[in-house]
Design a protein around this motif. Structure first.
Motif, PDB file in Angstrom:
ATOM      1  N   THR A 120       0.837  -1.203   0.000  1.00 42.98           N
ATOM      2  CA  THR A 120       0.000   0.000   0.000  1.00 42.98           C
ATOM      3  C   THR A 120       0.870   1.250   0.000  1.00 42.98           C
ATOM      4  O   THR A 120       0.634   2.188  -0.773  1.00 42.98           O
ATOM      5  CB  THR A 120      -0.949  -0.001   1.218  1.00 42.98           C
ATOM      6  OG1 THR A 120      -1.812  -1.135   1.121  1.00 42.98           O
ATOM      7  CG2 THR A 120      -1.768   1.277   1.287  1.00 42.98           C
ATOM      8  N   VAL A 121       1.896   1.274   0.853  1.00 43.98           N
ATOM      9  CA  VAL A 121       2.792   2.434   0.911  1.00 43.98           C
ATOM     10  C   VAL A 121       3.533   2.598  -0.413  1.00 43.98           C
ATOM     11  O   VAL A 121       3.643   3.704  -0.948  1.00 43.98           O
ATOM     12  CB  VAL A 121       3.771   2.310   2.099  1.00 43.98           C
ATOM     13  CG1 VAL A 121       4.889   3.336   2.006  1.00 43.98           C
ATOM     14  CG2 VAL A 121       3.012   2.472   3.414  1.00 43.98           C
ATOM     15  N   VAL A 122       4.033   1.500  -0.967  1.00 45.76           N
ATOM     16  CA  VAL A 122       4.721   1.551  -2.267  1.00 45.76           C
ATOM     17  C   VAL A 122       3.789   2.139  -3.325  1.00 45.76           C
ATOM     18  O   VAL A 122       4.171   3.033  -4.084  1.00 45.76           O
ATOM     19  CB  VAL A 122       5.230   0.150  -2.679  1.00 45.76           C
ATOM     20  CG1 VAL A 122       5.618   0.102  -4.153  1.00 45.76           C
ATOM     21  CG2 VAL A 122       6.402  -0.270  -1.800  1.00 45.76           C
ATOM     22  N   SER A 123       2.564   1.648  -3.380  1.00 46.27           N
ATOM     23  CA  SER A 123       1.599   2.141  -4.377  1.00 46.27           C
ATOM     24  C   SER A 123       1.337   3.629  -4.225  1.00 46.27           C
ATOM     25  O   SER A 123       1.320   4.365  -5.215  1.00 46.27           O
ATOM     26  CB  SER A 123       0.277   1.382  -4.261  1.00 46.27           C
ATOM     27  OG  SER A 123       0.455   0.036  -4.606  1.00 46.27           O
ATOM     28  N   GLU A 124       1.130   4.080  -3.005  1.00 47.84           N
ATOM     29  CA  GLU A 124       0.852   5.496  -2.770  1.00 47.84           C
ATOM     30  C   GLU A 124       2.030   6.369  -3.172  1.00 47.84           C
ATOM     31  O   GLU A 124       1.870   7.369  -3.871  1.00 47.84           O
ATOM     32  CB  GLU A 124       0.495   5.742  -1.296  1.00 47.84           C
ATOM     33  CG  GLU A 124      -0.842   5.213  -0.883  1.00 47.84           C
ATOM     34  CD  GLU A 124      -2.009   5.880  -1.583  1.00 47.84           C
ATOM     35  OE1 GLU A 124      -1.862   7.017  -2.079  1.00 47.84           O
ATOM     36  OE2 GLU A 124      -3.083   5.273  -1.636  1.00 47.84           O
ATOM     37  N   LEU A 125       3.234   6.007  -2.729  1.00 45.73           N
ATOM     38  CA  LEU A 125       4.405   6.844  -2.997  1.00 45.73           C
ATOM     39  C   LEU A 125       4.772   6.853  -4.480  1.00 45.73           C
ATOM     40  O   LEU A 125       5.078   7.905  -5.047  1.00 45.73           O
ATOM     41  CB  LEU A 125       5.582   6.400  -2.141  1.00 45.73           C
ATOM     42  CG  LEU A 125       5.412   6.583  -0.632  1.00 45.73           C
ATOM     43  CD1 LEU A 125       6.650   6.082   0.107  1.00 45.73           C
ATOM     44  CD2 LEU A 125       5.100   8.024  -0.275  1.00 45.73           C
ATOM     45  N   VAL A 126       4.740   5.692  -5.114  1.00 40.97           N
ATOM     46  CA  VAL A 126       5.111   5.627  -6.528  1.00 40.97           C
ATOM     47  C   VAL A 126       4.055   6.302  -7.392  1.00 40.97           C
ATOM     48  O   VAL A 126       4.387   7.062  -8.307  1.00 40.97           O
ATOM     49  CB  VAL A 126       5.367   4.166  -6.968  1.00 40.97           C
ATOM     50  CG1 VAL A 126       5.523   4.058  -8.474  1.00 40.97           C
ATOM     51  CG2 VAL A 126       6.611   3.626  -6.263  1.00 40.97           C
ATOM     52  N   SER A 127       2.784   6.060  -7.105  1.00 37.61           N
ATOM     53  CA  SER A 127       1.745   6.696  -7.929  1.00 37.61           C
ATOM     54  C   SER A 127       1.802   8.214  -7.797  1.00 37.61           C
ATOM     55  O   SER A 127       1.623   8.934  -8.780  1.00 37.61           O
ATOM     56  CB  SER A 127       0.353   6.163  -7.598  1.00 37.61           C
ATOM     57  OG  SER A 127      -0.030   6.515  -6.288  1.00 37.61           O
ATOM     58  N   ASN A 128       2.087   8.718  -6.607  1.00 32.49           N
ATOM     59  CA  ASN A 128       2.206  10.172  -6.445  1.00 32.49           C
ATOM     60  C   ASN A 128       3.433  10.717  -7.161  1.00 32.49           C
ATOM     61  O   ASN A 128       3.381  11.805  -7.734  1.00 32.49           O
ATOM     62  CB  ASN A 128       2.216  10.553  -4.971  1.00 32.49           C
ATOM     63  CG  ASN A 128       0.827  10.498  -4.368  1.00 32.49           C
ATOM     64  OD1 ASN A 128      -0.169  10.527  -5.068  1.00 32.49           O
ATOM     65  ND2 ASN A 128       0.777  10.401  -3.059  1.00 32.49           N
TER      66      ASN A 128
END
Length: 125
Positions: free
Chosen positions: A42-50
């Motif tokens: 979840t953290v990876v998805s949030e940071l990379v997508s941003n």
């Protein structure tokens, strides 16, 4: 957990799917628990997508698993810092940094000449 650092793809074209797969490999080698894997992804998805959506793409990515924690680092080209936005039912999005700070309360930003790096440490329960 044994220490393990990813060998990241540092290209600006790194997608969320590539970053998640990279993190999954590291966590699988460490026999991480399913709840920890879900939180890290979840953290990876949030940071990379941003980084992709707001900051010109990913310029660096690393996941480090060690005893007691997993650290996710995502670098991008923007000097703009993430911030908590007030929740609004009329404005879509804006929850990413809140999600990251909930899962990794000590997350912080390191600014540098070419942008910034967000470092989020998640406790391994």
């Amino acid at each position: 957990m044994r220490p393990r650092i990813t060998k990241p793809d540092l290209s600006a074209g790194m997608s969320c799917a590539q970053a998640r797969e990279n993190a999954r490999r590291v966590l699988a080698e460490q026999d991480a628990s399913p709840p920890l894997v879900a939180d890290v992804l979840t953290v990876v998805s949030e940071l990379v997508s941003n980084a992709v959506r707001h900051a010109g793409g990913v310029t660096g990515f690393r996941v480090t698993a060690r005893a007691g924690q997993v650290v996710v680092e995502v670098s991008d080209r923007s000097a703009l810092l993430p911030h908590l936005r007030p929740p609004s039912p009329h404005t879509p999005g804006g929850f990413g940094w809140r999600v990251v700070k909930t899962l990794a309360p000590s997350a912080f930003v390191r600014s540098h000449r070419s942008g910034k790096t967000i470092i989020a440490a998640l406790p391994a329960r």
